[in-house]
Design a protein around this motif. Structure first.
Motif, short mmCIF file in Angstrom:
data_model
loop_
_atom_site.label_atom_id
_atom_site.label_comp_id
_atom_site.label_asym_id
_atom_site.label_seq_id
_atom_site.Cartn_x
_atom_site.Cartn_y
_atom_site.Cartn_z
N ALA A 179 0.85 -1.20 0.00
CA ALA A 179 0.00 0.00 0.00
C ALA A 179 0.88 1.23 0.00
CB ALA A 179 -0.92 0.01 1.21
N ALA A 180 0.55 2.17 -0.87
CA ALA A 180 1.29 3.43 -0.89
C ALA A 180 1.02 4.22 0.39
CB ALA A 180 0.87 4.25 -2.12
N ASP A 181 1.83 5.22 0.61
CA ASP A 181 1.69 6.03 1.83
C ASP A 181 0.48 6.96 1.73
OD1 ASP A 181 3.81 5.10 3.43
OD2 ASP A 181 5.24 6.17 2.18
N ASP A 182 -0.68 6.37 1.63
CA ASP A 182 -1.93 7.11 1.58
C ASP A 182 -2.84 6.56 2.66
OD1 ASP A 182 -4.09 8.80 0.34
OD2 ASP A 182 -4.95 6.80 0.04
N PRO A 183 -3.22 7.38 3.65
CA PRO A 183 -4.00 6.87 4.78
C PRO A 183 -5.28 6.16 4.39
CG PRO A 183 -3.21 9.09 5.24
CD PRO A 183 -2.89 8.81 3.80
N GLU A 184 -6.00 6.68 3.41
CA GLU A 184 -7.28 6.07 3.04
C GLU A 184 -7.08 4.70 2.39
OE1 GLU A 184 -9.99 7.34 4.20
OE2 GLU A 184 -8.78 9.00 4.99
N THR A 185 -6.03 4.59 1.55
CA THR A 185 -5.74 3.30 0.92
C THR A 185 -5.37 2.26 1.96
OG1 THR A 185 -4.99 4.39 -1.11
CG2 THR A 185 -4.26 2.13 -0.75
N ILE A 186 -4.50 2.64 2.87
CA ILE A 186 -4.06 1.71 3.92
C ILE A 186 -5.25 1.30 4.79
CG2 ILE A 186 -2.62 1.46 5.97
CD1 ILE A 186 -0.63 3.41 4.65
N LEU A 187 -6.05 2.28 5.20
CA LEU A 187 -7.18 2.00 6.08
C LEU A 187 -8.17 1.05 5.42
CD1 LEU A 187 -8.64 2.53 8.72
CD2 LEU A 187 -9.71 4.52 7.66
N LYS A 188 -8.46 1.29 4.14
CA LYS A 188 -9.43 0.44 3.44
C LYS A 188 -8.97 -1.01 3.38
CE LYS A 188 -12.26 0.04 -0.73
NZ LYS A 188 -12.20 -1.42 -0.68
N ARG A 189 -7.69 -1.23 3.08
CA ARG A 189 -7.20 -2.61 3.00
C ARG A 189 -7.27 -3.30 4.34
NH1 ARG A 189 -2.18 -3.18 -1.24
NH2 ARG A 189 -2.91 -1.63 -2.76
N LEU A 190 -6.93 -2.59 5.39
CA LEU A 190 -6.95 -3.19 6.71
C LEU A 190 -8.37 -3.45 7.19
CD1 LEU A 190 -4.09 -1.13 8.41
CD2 LEU A 190 -3.98 -3.51 7.66
N VAL A 191 -9.27 -2.51 6.95
CA VAL A 191 -10.66 -2.68 7.37
C VAL A 191 -11.30 -3.83 6.59
CG1 VAL A 191 -12.95 -1.62 7.33
CG2 VAL A 191 -10.99 -0.32 8.17
N ASP A 192 -11.03 -3.92 5.30
CA ASP A 192 -11.59 -5.01 4.49
C ASP A 192 -11.13 -6.37 4.99
OD1 ASP A 192 -12.89 -3.18 2.92
OD2 ASP A 192 -11.49 -3.29 1.24
N ALA A 193 -9.90 -6.44 5.51
CA ALA A 193 -9.35 -7.72 5.97
C ALA A 193 -9.73 -8.05 7.40
CB ALA A 193 -7.82 -7.71 5.84
N ALA A 194 -10.05 -7.03 8.19
CA ALA A 194 -10.26 -7.25 9.62
C ALA A 194 -11.42 -8.19 9.91
CB ALA A 194 -10.48 -5.91 10.32
N GLY A 195 -12.46 -8.15 9.09
CA GLY A 195 -13.66 -8.91 9.40
C GLY A 195 -13.51 -10.41 9.27
N ASN A 196 -12.57 -10.88 8.46
CA ASN A 196 -12.43 -12.33 8.25
C ASN A 196 -11.01 -12.82 8.51
OD1 ASN A 196 -11.24 -11.16 6.05
ND2 ASN A 196 -12.52 -12.17 4.51
N HIS A 197 -10.28 -12.12 9.34
CA HIS A 197 -8.95 -12.56 9.75
C HIS A 197 -8.83 -12.50 11.27
CE1 HIS A 197 -8.09 -11.90 5.47
NE2 HIS A 197 -7.09 -12.74 5.65
N ASP A 198 -7.88 -13.27 11.79
CA ASP A 198 -7.66 -13.31 13.24
C ASP A 198 -6.56 -12.35 13.68
OD1 ASP A 198 -9.49 -15.58 13.57
OD2 ASP A 198 -7.95 -16.70 12.49
N LEU A 199 -5.75 -11.89 12.73
CA LEU A 199 -4.64 -10.99 13.05
C LEU A 199 -4.25 -10.22 11.80
CD1 LEU A 199 -2.34 -10.06 15.03
CD2 LEU A 199 -0.99 -12.01 14.17
#
Length: 403
Positions: free
Chosen positions: A227-247
């Motif tokens: 992910a490039a150094d863009d807060p919205e891009t980083i946040l979206k990837r992490l939020v999308d993954a949070a719901g179906n991952h354990d870590l």
């Protein structure tokens, strides 16, 4: 009053142990799919191993009373028994059975004479066993007794464990599911290898390295890419993954630079429990959560990222699998002196040295900085010095971590 965030490695590990309150619910898997998982149940042997008396060597099954105390004996070859044969006749006086390794012992036999001590002449065999030779018989239950505890909950199923469970005839086992971990690298300077680098760009080395370390620790890895150094891009990837991952694990973007958004991003959708530990390399390590999914923030420099995962990441994976988070005590004498500042945890890289006539020692490699990939590639182990270990002399014991 707000509790003070941990700043030492010891306190950080204790916090993680309390944060991950319960392991993932166990699942029952077919034995063929259970390799690499951690047992969530004790395994008691449903049968004995071996299941039947069998020959430990190729040779001739006999009755000991048919062999004189001194000199050779001549016995009639009454049958030949191969491994897997089920029709086996009782051995009569004066008879021998030619037998192969693993084949069932005929009733009446109490000894196997190895074929090197035998000579076949027609339908007879002349035996000249050595005095005091072993009986070369594997008895029922000699390896495992029925009902015995053979594997404890918390044991990872590797090749040896899989072989034992297969031999016992188990079709399925109760295991901890492999923790699902989403892995992200951040930074405008990073590029997937191979590719055409522009000025100022480097290949992302942390994801391949951390992915293998995660798999070795027992995790199932999802690669979230770079992910490039863009807060919205980083946040979206992490939020999308949070719901179906354990870590969630990130590397890079957690120091004090102007482009280091991760610590602020975590606080937008969760809570940053701690950030910065008194350790070197690996000071900018953080831990928190995004949408209730735990997140480990690792530094961008490769050695710091590897050390952070070895110390923190493995402990989190262990908790999720229901294993003790404590590291196994592995200590070796140092081959040369080491020193550091008091009050901090320090990680050095090292190689194992085995000199003739001396115990195995660990030889520290020169510290070339936390970005030195060459040093990381040369290393076989990490050397962990605790806060109270300031001066280490040659021959002093130090704690060792695998890479």
């Amino acid at each position: 009053m707000k509790k003070q965030a941990p700043t030492s490695l010891r306190d950080a590990l204790a916090f993680v142990a309390s944060y991950v309150e319960a392991p993932l619910p166990p699942v029952r898997l077919a034995l063929s799919a259970a390799f690499g998982h951690v047992l969530a149940e004790d395994i008691a042997a449903p049968v004995s191993l071996p299941r039947f008396d069998n020959a430990a060597m190729d040779g001739f099954a006999i009755r000991s009373e048919d062999i004189p105390p001194v000199g050779p004996a001549s016995l009639k070859i009454a049958q030949t028994i191969t491994a897997g044969r089920t029709a086996v006749h009782e051995l009569q006086p004066g008879e021998a059975a030619r037998i192969m390794t693993g084949a069932p012992l005929p009733p009446g036999a109490d000894r196997v004479v190895v074929q090197e001590a035998a000579e076949i002449v027609g339908d007879a065999v002349f035996l000249n066993p050595q005095a005091g030779a072993k009986p070369h018989i594997r008895r029922v239950g000699e390896d495992v007794s029925r009902g015995a505890l053979v594997l404890e909950a918390g044991t990872r199923i590797g090749p040896g464990q899989l072989a034992l469970l297969t031999a016992l005839g188990l079709r399925s086992v109760l295991v901890a599911p492999q923790p699902k971990v989403a892995l992200l690298s951040t930074g405008d300077e990073l590029l997937q290898s191979p590719g055409s680098l522009e000025a100022g760009q480097i290949y992302d080395t942390n994801r391949p390295m951390l992915s293998r370390m995660l798999q070795d620790a027992g995790a199932e890895v999802t690669d979230l890419g770079i992910a490039a150094d863009d807060p919205e891009t980083i946040l979206k990837r992490l939020v999308d993954a949070a719901g179906n991952h354990d870590l969630l694990i990130s590397s890079g973007g957690a120091s004090v630079g102007f482009a280091d958004h991760l610590t602020r991003i975590v606080s937008r959708r969760g809570y940053l429990e701690f950030w910065k530990l008194a350790m070197r390399p690996g000071k900018p390590i953080g831990f928190g959560d995004i949408d209730d999914c735990p997140m480990l923030l690792l530094p961008g420099n490769p050695l710091a990222a590897a050390a952070g995962f070895a110390l923190m990441g493995r402990a989190i994976i262990a908790r999720l699998e229901g294993r003790p988070a404590e590291r196994p005590a592995w200590r070796l004498p140092a081959a040369s002196p080491l020193s550091k500042r008091p009050g901090e945890t320090r990680i050095f890289l090292g190689r194992l040295r085995s000199d003739p006539g001396r115990p195995t020692m660990v030889d520290p490699l020169p510290y070339e900085g936390s970005a030195s990939l060459r040093t990381l590639a040369l290393a076989e182990v990490m050397i962990l010095l605790h806060p109270d270990e300031v001066e280490i002399g040659e021959g002093d014991l130090v704690e060792i971590l695998s890479i």
